[in-house]
Design an enzyme around this catalytic site. Structure first.
Site, PDB file in Angstrom:
ATOM      1  N   VAL A  11       1.258  -0.884  -0.204  1.00 33.17           N
ATOM      2  CA  VAL A  11      -0.434  -0.308   0.093  1.00 33.17           C
ATOM      3  C   VAL A  11       1.024   1.137  -0.062  1.00 33.17           C
ATOM      4  O   VAL A  11       0.831   2.471  -0.286  1.00 33.17           O
ATOM      5  CB  VAL A  11      -0.656  -0.106   1.398  1.00 33.17           C
ATOM      6  CG1 VAL A  11      -1.084   1.222   1.634  1.00 33.17           C
ATOM      7  CG2 VAL A  11      -1.949  -1.278   0.679  1.00 33.17           C
ATOM      8  N   GLU A 154      -7.684   2.740   2.416  1.00 31.18           N
ATOM      9  CA  GLU A 154      -7.286   2.224   1.151  1.00 31.18           C
ATOM     10  C   GLU A 154      -8.060   0.739   0.170  1.00 31.18           C
ATOM     11  O   GLU A 154      -8.057   0.379   1.515  1.00 31.18           O
ATOM     12  CB  GLU A 154      -5.958   1.889   1.241  1.00 31.18           C
ATOM     13  CG  GLU A 154      -5.213   1.556  -0.744  1.00 31.18           C
ATOM     14  CD  GLU A 154      -5.784   3.285  -0.823  1.00 31.18           C
ATOM     15  OE1 GLU A 154      -5.609   3.945  -0.833  1.00 31.18           O
ATOM     16  OE2 GLU A 154      -6.455   2.657  -2.426  1.00 31.18           O
ATOM     17  N   ASN A 214     -14.220  -5.048   2.688  1.00 31.04           N
ATOM     18  CA  ASN A 214     -13.874  -6.356   2.574  1.00 31.04           C
ATOM     19  C   ASN A 214     -15.086  -7.535   3.391  1.00 31.04           C
ATOM     20  O   ASN A 214     -14.434  -8.993   2.449  1.00 31.04           O
ATOM     21  CB  ASN A 214     -12.362  -6.364   3.487  1.00 31.04           C
ATOM     22  CG  ASN A 214     -11.173  -5.626   2.479  1.00 31.04           C
ATOM     23  OD1 ASN A 214     -11.705  -5.468   0.874  1.00 31.04           O
ATOM     24  ND2 ASN A 214     -10.170  -5.593   3.035  1.00 31.04           N
ATOM     25  N   PHE A 255     -16.507 -10.745  -8.004  1.00 32.30           N
ATOM     26  CA  PHE A 255     -17.105 -11.424  -6.325  1.00 32.30           C
ATOM     27  C   PHE A 255     -17.465 -12.500  -7.038  1.00 32.30           C
ATOM     28  O   PHE A 255     -18.457 -12.713  -5.740  1.00 32.30           O
ATOM     29  CB  PHE A 255     -17.195 -10.540  -5.529  1.00 32.30           C
ATOM     30  CG  PHE A 255     -15.320  -9.889  -5.568  1.00 32.30           C
ATOM     31  CD1 PHE A 255     -14.360 -10.773  -4.577  1.00 32.30           C
ATOM     32  CD2 PHE A 255     -15.106  -9.131  -6.178  1.00 32.30           C
ATOM     33  CE1 PHE A 255     -13.717 -10.318  -3.786  1.00 32.30           C
ATOM     34  CE2 PHE A 255     -13.839  -8.488  -6.271  1.00 32.30           C
ATOM     35  CZ  PHE A 255     -12.766  -9.167  -4.748  1.00 32.30           C
ATOM     36  N   GLY A 263      -7.997 -16.026   0.111  1.00 33.27           N
ATOM     37  CA  GLY A 263      -6.285 -15.728   1.262  1.00 33.27           C
ATOM     38  C   GLY A 263      -5.982 -14.551   0.849  1.00 33.27           C
ATOM     39  O   GLY A 263      -6.712 -13.666   0.200  1.00 33.27           O
ATOM     40  N   CYS A 266      -5.737  -9.394   3.446  1.00 32.46           N
ATOM     41  CA  CYS A 266      -6.334  -8.474   3.668  1.00 32.46           C
ATOM     42  C   CYS A 266      -7.899  -9.236   4.334  1.00 32.46           C
ATOM     43  O   CYS A 266      -8.357  -9.188   5.648  1.00 32.46           O
ATOM     44  CB  CYS A 266      -7.141  -7.552   2.804  1.00 32.46           C
ATOM     45  SG  CYS A 266      -5.304  -6.322   2.075  1.00 32.46           S
ATOM     46  N   LYS A 269      -7.560 -11.242   7.096  1.00 30.71           N
ATOM     47  CA  LYS A 269      -7.056 -10.994   8.828  1.00 30.71           C
ATOM     48  C   LYS A 269      -8.155  -9.721   8.769  1.00 30.71           C
ATOM     49  O   LYS A 269      -8.536  -9.703  10.074  1.00 30.71           O
ATOM     50  CB  LYS A 269      -5.916 -10.025   8.166  1.00 30.71           C
ATOM     51  CG  LYS A 269      -5.786  -8.544   8.192  1.00 30.71           C
ATOM     52  CD  LYS A 269      -4.872  -7.937   8.174  1.00 30.71           C
ATOM     53  CE  LYS A 269      -4.424  -6.593   7.425  1.00 30.71           C
ATOM     54  NZ  LYS A 269      -5.572  -6.035   7.447  1.00 30.71           N
ATOM     55  N   ARG A 334       0.611 -14.376   1.747  1.00 38.77           N
ATOM     56  CA  ARG A 334       0.053 -14.299   3.005  1.00 38.77           C
ATOM     57  C   ARG A 334      -0.991 -15.022   2.967  1.00 38.77           C
ATOM     58  O   ARG A 334      -2.563 -14.391   1.989  1.00 38.77           O
ATOM     59  CB  ARG A 334       0.030 -13.405   3.667  1.00 38.77           C
ATOM     60  CG  ARG A 334       1.247 -12.007   3.525  1.00 38.77           C
ATOM     61  CD  ARG A 334       1.111 -10.388   4.154  1.00 38.77           C
ATOM     62  NE  ARG A 334       1.243  -9.625   3.016  1.00 38.77           N
ATOM     63  CZ  ARG A 334       1.122  -8.731   2.911  1.00 38.77           C
ATOM     64  NH1 ARG A 334       1.354  -8.145   4.028  1.00 38.77           N
ATOM     65  NH2 ARG A 334       0.946  -7.806   1.812  1.00 38.77           N
TER      66      ARG A 334
HETATM   67  N1  LIG Z   1      -1.970  -5.190   0.691  1.00 38.31           N
HETATM   68  C1  LIG Z   1      -2.724  -4.921  -0.210  1.00 38.31           C
HETATM   69  O1  LIG Z   1      -3.388  -5.288  -0.921  1.00 38.31           O
HETATM   70  C2  LIG Z   1      -4.196  -3.576   0.886  1.00 38.31           C
HETATM   71  C3  LIG Z   1      -5.125  -3.302   0.093  1.00 38.31           C
HETATM   72  C4  LIG Z   1      -5.686  -2.498   1.321  1.00 38.31           C
HETATM   73  C5  LIG Z   1      -5.204  -1.560   2.608  1.00 38.31           C
HETATM   74  N2  LIG Z   1      -4.302  -2.526   3.118  1.00 38.31           N
HETATM   75  C6  LIG Z   1      -3.698  -1.910   4.120  1.00 38.31           C
HETATM   76  O2  LIG Z   1      -2.366  -1.832   3.848  1.00 38.31           O
HETATM   77  C7  LIG Z   1      -1.927  -1.512   5.472  1.00 38.31           C
HETATM   78  C8  LIG Z   1      -0.426  -2.183   4.766  1.00 38.31           C
HETATM   79  O3  LIG Z   1      -0.425  -3.255   4.087  1.00 38.31           O
HETATM   80  P1  LIG Z   1       0.410  -3.804   3.038  1.00 38.31           P
HETATM   81  O4  LIG Z   1       0.107  -5.252   2.329  1.00 38.31           O
HETATM   82  O5  LIG Z   1       1.462  -2.349   2.339  1.00 38.31           O
HETATM   83  O6  LIG Z   1       1.377  -4.253   4.179  1.00 38.31           O
HETATM   84  P2  LIG Z   1       2.954  -4.536   4.264  1.00 38.31           P
HETATM   85  O7  LIG Z   1       3.057  -5.576   5.162  1.00 38.31           O
HETATM   86  O8  LIG Z   1       3.524  -4.717   2.854  1.00 38.31           O
HETATM   87  O9  LIG Z   1       3.951  -3.568   4.573  1.00 38.31           O
HETATM   88  C9  LIG Z   1       4.066  -2.927   5.444  1.00 38.31           C
HETATM   89  C10 LIG Z   1       5.529  -2.312   5.782  1.00 38.31           C
HETATM   90  O10 LIG Z   1       5.484  -1.419   6.695  1.00 38.31           O
HETATM   91  C11 LIG Z   1       6.850  -1.191   6.839  1.00 38.31           C
HETATM   92  N3  LIG Z   1       6.384  -0.937   8.673  1.00 38.31           N
HETATM   93  C12 LIG Z   1       6.297  -1.664  10.533  1.00 38.31           C
HETATM   94  N4  LIG Z   1       6.316  -0.730  10.624  1.00 38.31           N
HETATM   95  C13 LIG Z   1       7.300   0.438  10.894  1.00 38.31           C
HETATM   96  C14 LIG Z   1       7.352   2.356  11.221  1.00 38.31           C
HETATM   97  N5  LIG Z   1       7.157   1.720  12.411  1.00 38.31           N
HETATM   98  N6  LIG Z   1       8.190   2.343  10.149  1.00 38.31           N
HETATM   99  C15 LIG Z   1       8.369   2.636   8.870  1.00 38.31           C
HETATM  100  N7  LIG Z   1       8.108   1.101   8.824  1.00 38.31           N
HETATM  101  C16 LIG Z   1       7.361   0.430   8.987  1.00 38.31           C
HETATM  102  C17 LIG Z   1       6.804  -2.911   7.268  1.00 38.31           C
HETATM  103  O11 LIG Z   1       8.279  -2.576   6.621  1.00 38.31           O
HETATM  104  C18 LIG Z   1       6.445  -3.068   6.143  1.00 38.31           C
HETATM  105  O12 LIG Z   1       7.140  -2.838   4.626  1.00 38.31           O
HETATM  106  C19 LIG Z   1      -2.614  -3.195   6.370  1.00 38.31           C
HETATM  107  O13 LIG Z   1      -3.492  -2.283   7.471  1.00 38.31           O
HETATM  108  C20 LIG Z   1      -4.182  -3.277   5.203  1.00 38.31           C
HETATM  109  O14 LIG Z   1      -4.553  -4.351   5.709  1.00 38.31           O
HETATM  110  C21 LIG Z   1      -3.804  -3.875   2.386  1.00 38.31           C
END
Ligand SMILES: NC(=O)c1ccc[n+]([C@@H]2O[C@H](COP(=O)([O-])OP(=O)(O)OC[C@H]3O[C@@H](n4cnc5c(N)ncnc54)[C@H](O)[C@@H]3O)[C@@H](O)[C@H]2O)c1
Length: 440
Positions: A11, A154, A214, A255, A263, A266, A269, A334
Site C-alpha cells: 500500500v 485504502e 472487505n 466476486f 486468501g 486483507c 485478517k 500471505r
Molecule cells: N495489500 C493490500 O492489498 C491492501 C489493500 C488495502 C489496505 N491494506 C492495508 O494497508 C496496510 C498495509 O498493508 P501492506 O499490504 O502494504 O503491508 P506490508 O506488510 O506490505 O507493508 C507494511 C510495511 O510497513 C513497514 N513498517 C512497519 N512498521 C513501520 C514503522 N514504524 N515505520 C516505517 N515502516 C514500518 C514494514 O516494514 C512493511 O514494509 C494494512 O493495514 C493492510 O490491511 C492493504
C-alpha cells in the site's frame, strides 16, 4: 505537497508512487532496511504490474525518495500517511503496535502542523488512539504543536493497484478538522478529475467502511463456494448459476467465482478483526463467523476431491501445482490457499512440483528447504511424471494450455481445477479426468 509515507509495503509504495506521479514531493520511509536498499538501488521489492516504471520515472524526476531515517521522515511531510502493516494478533484482533509506533514517532519529532493520515486498515477507534499517542509524546516534550488525525482507508487491489489508485471508485475520508479536510481534498483532486469521488464522513464511519467492504466481498466468495459445493452434490453447474444470478443488476458480476477460498493479506485478517471487534462489544456478526468457517473448509476442498479419487495415502504421489500466489498478478502469498493445500498433501506423504509466474522466489522464502516441494521452470515442466495437475491460482497463462501435451506429460490424466478455468466437456474430450468446483 510534501508527503511522508510511513511503511513502504504494497500500500505505502503504491500510494507514495502514485502521489509522486501527480507532482507531490514524496518521501517513503520503512524500518525494513533491506526493502529501502532494494528501492534505492533501482529495484522493486514486490511484484505489481506497472510499478517499476512509475517508480523509476518519479525517482528520476526527484519527486520520490526512500529512506530508513525516521527523523527525516517526520520532518519532511506536512501530510504523514501511516501505511504500516496491521497483522492479526493471536486473538484475531488487528495488531496495532506498528501503527502506534509510527504515531509516537511523529509525536517525538514534529515541530510544525501535521496531518496524520491513517491509511492502514485499522479498527474503529484507532484514530483516537493515534491522536492520544501523539499527544502523549508532545506532552513529554513539553510542546503543543497542532496536528489533525484523519482516516483514509485504502481500497486498491494487489495486481491492479496502480489502476485502482489512479482511478479510484471512491476516496473515503473520515475527518473533522477543516484544515485537514482541505488538504485531503487537494491531495486527491488529481485522481477524480471527471467527477467527485470523495466521500467525506466522520472518522469512525470511515474506519468501519473499510472492514465492511472487505467483509462483504469475503461473504460473496464464501456464499458462492458453499453454493458450488452444493451444486457438486445436486449435479447442477455453478457456472450456469453464476451467470443466472450475476446478470441481475441487484447482484452484479463481481466476486461470484467459486474456488479454493479467499486468501491474501486483507480478507482473512479483516474478517477476523471485524469479528473480534463485534464480539468484544457483545454483538458478534453471525454471518461473518460462517463466512470464515466456510472459507477455512474451502481451502481443503480440492484435497478432499484428490483423496476421494486417489485414496487417503498419498505417499509416493507427485502433484503438479499451478499457482502459488493468493491471486494472479501478485507475488503475495500471505494466507494463500496454496499454503494449506501443499501442507495437506505433504502431510499425506505427497510431493509437489510447483510453478508460478512470479511467486516462486516468495515460495522459496516461505518453504525454505522443505523436502516436499520443488519448482519447475515452466508450467509444462511441472507436469512431467506427476500423478495429477492441481490449478490453484487463475493466472492468464494457465487458461488455455495445450491439453494434448498436458495429458501426455502427466503420469495419470487427472486435473483438479480449483478455479474452474476450463470447460469440462472440452477437457474431457481430450481424455482428461476433470474435477472442478461445482461443475458436473
Ligand atoms: N495489500 C493490500 O492489498 C491492501 C489493500 C488495502 C489496505 N491494506 C492495508 O494497508 C496496510 C498495509 O498493508 P501492506 O499490504 O502494504 O503491508 P506490508 O506488510 O506490505 O507493508 C507494511 C510495511 O510497513 C513497514 N513498517 C512497519 N512498521 C513501520 C514503522 N514504524 N515505520 C516505517 N515502516 C514500518 C514494514 O516494514 C512493511 O514494509 C494494512 O493495514 C493492510 O490491511 C492493504
Amino acid at each position: 505537497m510534501k508527503i511522508t509515507m510511513i511503511g513502504t509495503g504494497y500500500v505505502g509504495l503504491v500510494t507514495g508512487t502514485c502521489l509522486a506521479e501527480v507532482g507531490n514531493d514524496v518521501l517513503c520511509v520503512d524500518v525494513d532496511a533491506r526493502k529501502i536498499a532494494i528501492l534505492n538501488q533501482g529495484g522493486v521489492p514486490i511484484h505489481e504490474p506497472g510499478l517499476e516504471a512509475m517508480i523509476a520515472r518519479n525517482v528520476a524526476a526527484g519527486r520520490l525518495r526512500f529512506t530508513t531515517d525516521q527523523d527525516a521522515a517526520v520532518a519532511h511531510g506536512t501530510l504523514q500517511f501511516i501505511a504500516v502493516g496491521t497483522p492479526p494478533d493471536e486473538d484475531g484482533s488487528a495488531d496495532m503496535q506498528y501503527v502506534l509506533a509510527a504515531a509516537r514517532n511523529i509525536g517525538r519529532g514534529m515541530n510544525e502542523f501535521k496531518v496524520v493520515v491513517d491509511k492502514s486498515t485499522v479498527p474503529v477507534g484507532t484514530a483516537d488512539r493515534v491522536r492520544a499517542a501523539i499527544a502523549e509524546e508532545l506532552r513529554t516534550r513539553g510542546v503543543d504543536t497542532p496536528y489533525a488525525v484523519v482516516s483514509n482507508p485504502e481500497f486498491l487491489k494487489e495486481g491492479a493497484a496502480l489502476e485502482d489508485f489512479m482511478r479510484p471508485d471512491r476516496v473515503v475520508i473520515g475527518a473533522d478538522d477543516e484544515r485537514a479536510i482541505a488538504m485531503m481534498r487537494a491531495v486527491y483532486a488529481p485522481f477524480q478529475r471527471n467527477h467527485e469521488r470523495l466521500l467525506l464522513m466522520d472518522v469512525r464511519s470511515a474506519e468501519l467502511t473499510k472492514y465492511a467492504a472487505n467483509a462483504m466481498l469475503a461473504t460473496r466468495i464464501s456464499f458462492m463456494n458453499e453454493l458450488a459445493n452444493l451444486a457438486d452434490i445436486l449435479g447442477a453447474d455453478i457456472e450456469h448459476v453464476r451467470q443466472g444470478i450475476g446478470s441481475d443488476p441487484r447482484i452484479g458480476w463481481q466476486f461470484l467465482y467459486p474456488g479454493v477460498g479467499y486468501g491474501g493479506s486483507c480478507f482473512p485478517k479483516d474478517v477476523k478483526a471485524l469479528q473480534h471487534t463485534a464480539t468484544e462489544l457483545g454483538r458478534p456478526l453471525q454471518i461473518l463467523g460462517a463466512v470464515e468457517a466456510a472459507n477455512e473448509a474451502q481451502k481443503l476442498r480440492l484435497v478432499e476431491k484428490i483423496v476421494a479419487r486417489l485414496g487417503p495415502d498419498l505417499a509416493g504421489r507427485c502433484f503438479a501445482l499451478w499457482g502459488l500466489a493468493f491471486k494472479p498478478n501478485t507475488d503475495d502469498m500471505r494466507e494463500a490457499p496454496s499454503l494449506e493445500i501443499i501442507a495437506a498433501l505433504a502431510a499425506r506423504g505427497a510431493r509437489i512440483v510447483a510453478y508460478d509466474p512470479v511467486a516462486m522466489p516468495e515460495a522459496r522464502r516461505v518453504f525454505g528447504k522443505a523436502p516436499h516441494i520443488t519448482y519447475a521452470a515452466t508450467p509444462m515442466d511441472a507436469l512431467i511424471g506427476a500423478d495429477a495437475l492441481i490449478v490453484v491460482t487463475e493466472w492468464k497463462e494457465f487458461r488455455s494450455p495445450d491439453f494434448d501435451a498436458l495429458r501426455a506429460a502427466l503420469k495419470q490424466p487427472l486435473v483438479f481445477d480449483g478455479r474452474n478455468l476450463y470447460e469440462p466437456a472440452l477437457v474431457r474430450a481430450v481424455g482428461l479426468e476433470y474435477f472442478s468446483i461445482g461443475r458436473p
